[in-house]
Scaffold this active site. Structure first.
Site, short mmCIF file in Angstrom:
data_model
loop_
_atom_site.label_atom_id
_atom_site.label_comp_id
_atom_site.label_asym_id
_atom_site.label_seq_id
_atom_site.Cartn_x
_atom_site.Cartn_y
_atom_site.Cartn_z
CB SER A 1 -0.86 -0.03 1.26
OG SER A 1 -1.49 1.20 1.46
CE1 TYR B 1 -3.85 -2.91 5.51
CE2 TYR B 1 -3.30 -0.62 5.04
CZ TYR B 1 -3.60 -1.89 4.60
OH TYR B 1 -3.63 -2.16 3.26
CE LYS C 1 -1.41 -4.87 3.37
NZ LYS C 1 -1.61 -6.12 2.64
P1 NAD Z 1 -10.86 -7.17 0.81
O1 NAD Z 1 -11.11 -7.18 2.28
O2 NAD Z 1 -12.01 -6.90 -0.08
O3 NAD Z 1 -10.19 -8.54 0.36
C1 NAD Z 1 -9.35 -9.29 1.20
C2 NAD Z 1 -9.82 -10.73 1.11
O4 NAD Z 1 -8.96 -11.52 1.93
C3 NAD Z 1 -11.25 -10.93 1.62
O5 NAD Z 1 -11.98 -11.70 0.70
C4 NAD Z 1 -11.07 -11.67 2.95
O6 NAD Z 1 -12.16 -12.54 3.21
C5 NAD Z 1 -9.76 -12.40 2.72
N1 NAD Z 1 -8.99 -12.65 3.94
C6 NAD Z 1 -8.68 -11.77 4.92
N2 NAD Z 1 -7.94 -12.38 5.87
C7 NAD Z 1 -7.74 -13.65 5.45
C8 NAD Z 1 -7.05 -14.77 6.00
N3 NAD Z 1 -6.41 -14.68 7.16
N4 NAD Z 1 -7.06 -15.92 5.30
C9 NAD Z 1 -7.73 -16.01 4.12
N5 NAD Z 1 -8.41 -15.02 3.58
C10 NAD Z 1 -8.41 -13.84 4.23
O7 NAD Z 1 -9.68 -6.12 0.56
P2 NAD Z 1 -9.14 -5.51 -0.79
O8 NAD Z 1 -9.52 -4.08 -0.84
O9 NAD Z 1 -9.48 -6.39 -1.93
O10 NAD Z 1 -7.59 -5.56 -0.49
C11 NAD Z 1 -6.78 -6.65 -0.93
C12 NAD Z 1 -5.36 -6.42 -0.47
O11 NAD Z 1 -4.89 -5.17 -0.96
C13 NAD Z 1 -5.22 -6.36 1.06
O12 NAD Z 1 -4.01 -7.00 1.40
C14 NAD Z 1 -5.12 -4.87 1.34
O13 NAD Z 1 -4.39 -4.60 2.50
C15 NAD Z 1 -4.38 -4.37 0.11
N6 NAD Z 1 -4.66 -2.97 -0.19
C16 NAD Z 1 -5.97 -2.54 -0.31
C17 NAD Z 1 -6.23 -1.19 -0.56
C18 NAD Z 1 -7.64 -0.69 -0.63
O14 NAD Z 1 -7.84 0.52 -0.44
N7 NAD Z 1 -8.64 -1.51 -0.93
C19 NAD Z 1 -5.16 -0.30 -0.73
C20 NAD Z 1 -3.86 -0.78 -0.62
C21 NAD Z 1 -3.62 -2.12 -0.36
C1 WQD Z 2 -9.52 9.44 0.97
C2 WQD Z 2 -9.74 10.93 1.26
C3 WQD Z 2 -10.00 11.42 3.60
C4 WQD Z 2 -13.77 9.21 4.08
C5 WQD Z 2 -6.85 4.47 3.05
C6 WQD Z 2 -5.74 3.78 3.77
C7 WQD Z 2 -4.69 3.32 2.79
C8 WQD Z 2 -5.31 2.49 1.67
C9 WQD Z 2 -6.47 3.20 1.03
C10 WQD Z 2 -5.21 0.18 2.24
C11 WQD Z 2 -8.97 11.43 2.46
C12 WQD Z 2 -11.28 11.72 2.85
C13 WQD Z 2 -12.62 9.79 3.57
C14 WQD Z 2 -14.83 10.06 4.50
C15 WQD Z 2 -13.53 11.98 3.84
N1 WQD Z 2 -5.85 1.25 2.14
N2 WQD Z 2 -12.50 11.14 3.44
N3 WQD Z 2 -14.67 11.41 4.35
O1 WQD Z 2 -7.16 7.48 3.81
O2 WQD Z 2 -6.28 7.88 1.47
O3 WQD Z 2 -6.30 5.62 2.38
O4 WQD Z 2 -7.40 3.60 2.05
O5 WQD Z 2 -4.04 0.02 2.11
O6 WQD Z 2 -3.79 2.57 3.54
O7 WQD Z 2 -5.16 4.69 4.69
O8 WQD Z 2 -8.43 6.62 1.78
O9 WQD Z 2 -10.78 6.63 1.07
O10 WQD Z 2 -10.25 6.67 3.54
O11 WQD Z 2 -9.78 8.71 2.18
O12 WQD Z 2 -13.45 13.20 3.74
O13 WQD Z 2 -15.88 9.61 4.99
O14 WQD Z 2 -11.13 11.14 1.58
O15 WQD Z 2 -9.76 12.38 4.60
O16 WQD Z 2 -8.58 12.76 2.18
P1 WQD Z 2 -6.99 7.01 2.44
P2 WQD Z 2 -9.88 7.07 2.16
#
Ligand code: NAD
Ligand code: WQD
Length: 346
Positions: free
Chosen positions: A126, A151, A155
């Site tokens: 991330s 979190y 990562k």
């Molecule tokens: P998500 O929660 O939709 O998907 C994660 C999946 O993993 C889910 O289906 C959940 O059931 C499964 N899971 C969780 N823990 C598990 C375990 N211990 N064993 C087996 N399955 C498990 O999340 P996502 O948004 O699709 O994110 C996927 C990956 O990308 C995650 O590692 C997340 O940290 C990373 N990521 C997400 C974002 C975001 O904003 N969505 C941003 C950056 C990184």
């Molecule tokens: C985006 C913008 C908020 C909600 C997070 C995690 C990051 C990654 C992606 C997993 C910001 C604003 C948000 C709301 C708002 N996840 N906001 N009202 O914070 O950039 O990133 O998700 O890895 O690790 O930190 O994403 O969508 O929460 O926020 O004003 O109800 O929207 O302040 O500027 P963020 P977000």
């Protein structure tokens, strides 16, 4: 036995879109997911979209015996590792669950891979690992930052673990993908993001205000040093993210060591710009109220995707308008996500 790709977390948001992308590219896929935040319905819908359904193994990456059994039963060529927990606020309340699922789960997975002789891994990291860098855009060589929550730390620990592993054994070939802000849904409206409870992230919340589940959006601060005072982020369409995984896996097939790539568009938008874009795409108003800043938020976070463009020939092709149109289509068709229940309106 045909070689398969193991996708952990393939029933979740990004994992399901990537599973579809890999099936469309002719790959065989096995999904391992404990369904804590994923849905088997997503995999049924993938079958509707491409005629193929991946095998779903319901199980936990923290369970070494399930992993070993899986690697014994299937001939796995590579692993895409999405499984994990992803809520920043929950990680502050429940740090052990985050270190267990994200760190221990990844460690278990690597052990099972090594035992099975599988050394190709794509890891979902991330942009959060950069912390609060002084300069935009963020290149991969910007030092990883002082992180403010479990979190983010989980990562970064896994990134470091993977580097140590690759340094110890040249058979490992690992891609670390640092996602910026994934949004949107598949253009069919059949698969998308299905957050449980109240969404933490901006776009799912905006869409649920527009559908009538919440009456207004809280905008966290308008006193940042940005164009309009609200936070700037690099929103990337989830289908672009999915295609990045295909390119990353191709790239590490014939190399070794660890490669790190940002997956973002290179363009930042403010919260107010995103709200306006969503209103244009949906034709609905999104009432909002400015509240104080959310602790831990940074003013700006947007990528330089130049390294991925050069080394992977990967480019995000969907613009903000398409992200909003696709998100709204998904929300309209699935007001309660994958759940068949009727929506509760406020
Ligand atoms: P998500 O929660 O939709 O998907 C994660 C999946 O993993 C889910 O289906 C959940 O059931 C499964 N899971 C969780 N823990 C598990 C375990 N211990 N064993 C087996 N399955 C498990 O999340 P996502 O948004 O699709 O994110 C996927 C990956 O990308 C995650 O590692 C997340 O940290 C990373 N990521 C997400 C974002 C975001 O904003 N969505 C941003 C950056 C990184
Ligand atoms: C985006 C913008 C908020 C909600 C997070 C995690 C990051 C990654 C992606 C997993 C910001 C604003 C948000 C709301 C708002 N996840 N906001 N009202 O914070 O950039 O990133 O998700 O890895 O690790 O930190 O994403 O969508 O929460 O926020 O004003 O109800 O929207 O302040 O500027 P963020 P977000």
């Amino acid at each position: 036995m045909t070689e398969k790709i193991l996708i952990t977390g393939g029933a979740g948001y990004i994992g399901s879109h990537t599973t579809l992308e890999f099936l469309l590219a002719g790959k065989e896929v096995v999904v391992l997911d404990n369904l804590c935040n994923g849905s088997p319905e997503a995999l049924l819908r993938i079958e509707r979209l491409c005629g193929k359904q991946p095998e779903l193994i319901i199980g936990d990456i923290c369970d070494a015996s399930i992993l070993n059994e899986l690697f014994d039963k299937h001939r796995i060529a590579a692993v895409l590792h999405f499984a994990g927990l992803k809520s920043v606020s929950e990680s502050v309340r429940e740090p052990l669950a985050y270190y267990e699922n994200n760190v221990m789960g990844s460690l278990n997975l690597c052990k099972a891979m090594a035992r099975a002789g599988v050394y190709h891994l794509v890891f979902s990291s991330s942009a959060t690992v950069y912390g609060d860098p002084a300069q935009m855009p963020i290149h991969e060589n910007v030092p990883t930052g002082a992180l403010t929550n479990p979190y983010g730390r989980s990562k970064l620990i896994v990134e470091q673990l993977l580097q140590d592993l690759a340094d110890s054994d040249p058979r490992w070939s690992i891609a670390i993908l640092r996602y910026f802000n994934p949004v949107g849904a598949h253009s069919s409206g059949l698969i998308g993001e299905d957050p449980q409870g109240t969404p933490n992230n901006l776009l799912p919340y905006v869409a649920q205000v527009a559908i009538g589940r919440f009456s207004e959006l809280a905008v966290y601060g308008n006193d940042y040093p940005t164009r309009d005072g609200t936070g700037v982020r690099d929103y990337i369409h989830v289908v672009d993210l999915a295609s990045g995984h295909l390119k990353a896996l191709q790239a590490i097939e014939s190399t070794n060591g660890v490669k790190t790539w940002n997956l973002g568009t290179g363009t930042g938008y403010t919260v107010l710009e995103v709200i306006k874009a969503f209103e244009r795409a949906s034709g609905r108003q999104v009432p909002y109220r400015i509240v104080s800043r959310r602790p831990g938020d940074v003013a700006e976070c947007w990528a330089s995707p130049a390294k991925a463009a050069e080394e992977l020939d990967w480019h995000a092709v969907h613009d903000l308008e398409t992200m909003m149109i696709d998100l709204w289509r998904w929300q309209l068709k699935n007001p309660r996500g994958y759940s068949p229940q009727a929506i509760q309106l406020v």
